[in-house]
Write an enzyme that holds these catalytic residues in place. Sequence first.
Site, short mmCIF file in Angstrom:
data_model
loop_
_atom_site.label_atom_id
_atom_site.label_comp_id
_atom_site.label_asym_id
_atom_site.label_seq_id
_atom_site.Cartn_x
_atom_site.Cartn_y
_atom_site.Cartn_z
N TYR A 134 0.84 -1.22 0.00
CA TYR A 134 0.00 0.00 0.00
C TYR A 134 0.87 1.26 0.00
CZ TYR A 134 -3.14 3.70 1.46
OH TYR A 134 -3.84 4.88 1.54
N TYR A 194 -0.84 12.85 6.71
CA TYR A 194 -0.44 11.78 7.62
C TYR A 194 1.06 11.87 7.83
CZ TYR A 194 -4.84 9.01 7.14
OH TYR A 194 -6.13 8.55 7.18
N ARG A 207 -11.37 13.53 1.92
CA ARG A 207 -12.37 12.69 2.61
C ARG A 207 -13.68 12.61 1.83
NH1 ARG A 207 -9.29 9.55 5.75
NH2 ARG A 207 -7.86 10.84 6.94
N GLU A 298 -14.34 -0.78 6.43
CA GLU A 298 -14.29 0.54 5.79
C GLU A 298 -15.59 0.71 5.01
OE1 GLU A 298 -10.44 1.54 4.05
OE2 GLU A 298 -11.45 2.38 2.29
C1 3EB Z 1 -7.71 6.05 5.63
O1 3EB Z 1 -8.59 6.81 6.03
C2 3EB Z 1 -8.17 4.68 5.25
O2 3EB Z 1 -5.38 5.48 -0.44
O3 3EB Z 1 -6.99 6.27 -1.70
C3 3EB Z 1 -9.33 5.42 2.60
C4 3EB Z 1 -9.70 6.05 1.39
C5 3EB Z 1 -8.06 4.91 2.71
C6 3EB Z 1 -8.79 6.16 0.35
C7 3EB Z 1 -6.56 5.80 -0.63
C8 3EB Z 1 -7.16 5.02 1.66
C9 3EB Z 1 -7.52 5.64 0.48
O4 3EB Z 1 -6.52 6.37 5.54
C10 3EB Z 1 -7.65 4.21 3.95
#
Ligand code: 3EB
Length: 322
Positions: A134, A194, A207, A298
């Site tokens: 990932y 992050y 989001r 999720e």
């Molecule tokens: C997160 O909130 C969970 O890499 O495109 C959620 C939505 C997540 C999209 C992406 C990853 C992705 O980090 C993982």
Amino acid sequence: MDALTSRYADPADVAHPLGVIRWGTDAAGPHVRDGAPAIDLHVAGEEGEAVTEVWTTGRPVIAGIRNDVAFGHDGRYAFCAVSVPPAARCTPGVRDGYLRAFEVLAGLGYPYIVRMWNVIGAINEPNADGLETYRDFCRGRAEAFARSPLPEGPLPAGTGVGAHSPGVAFHLLARREPGHLAVENRRQVPAYRYPPRYGPQPPAFARATHLPGGSLLISGTASILGHETVHRGDIAGQCRTTLANLAALTDPRTLRAVKVYVRHAGHREPVRRLLGGTLAGDAAYLTTDLCRRDLLVEVEGVAQVPAPDRICTAVGSRSTAS
Ligand code: 3EB
């Protein structure tokens, strides 16, 4: 009024399908069938989970394949789908696949990406360098956004989940005109911020995306507060936090085109009991890995809201990679 919608249906029953995704038990690369671009994603644990999703605006679609990218477009929106073959390191293939998609969208005249889905084989396994797949994927995607020929704009909403087949597949929705907004979640750090402990490049997604027609396209949403996974090993706790995170964006009961990704097949029925009273009755429950080993569930979906609660428009799509 030509709103962009998604439904679980037989594409033969939908006038003018813009893109068709089979969330099922086999993978198949991008193709055009019956006049619609399509891709088959291997994210269902068994045939009973499989669903076919059809995106449409109700307007006639031109479909084709260019540079191994399947596309459909209708004057306002475009869909495109790409698959990247398995490799010891996925950064180069993901970067090149995204850049091919960007070139096709730019060439067709749909430069504003609003939503993306990424389905990643062996997502939690190390690549040839010991980097989790990932994280390797996130680096390739970030490099593509950093080199994108598309105009600067808000990051798209996203999904990043595992697949039961190797390689990476992704599909995108894009607009001809700007006017959409990237939405963040006050309970979560923006993913593009992050900290580095989650990998060499942060995930490049918002989001949610709010479209001018009122659709709120909500990203894959999990049991993350700030940037930390909460309720490790506790499926009920993760379901509660996920619902609360969704509720910070919109009323989860109003979501349509809902997908619930569950890591363990044994959690499928408990999750259905925990979420089924809140989420739409036709929600798809898919068994597949998730992008952090400690995430168990999720959820994503689409709502109709006049204006989003909390918006963030300042983030350019190229600000995530250095
Ligand atoms: C997160 O909130 C969970 O890499 O495109 C959620 C939505 C997540 C999209 C992406 C990853 C992705 O980090 C993982």
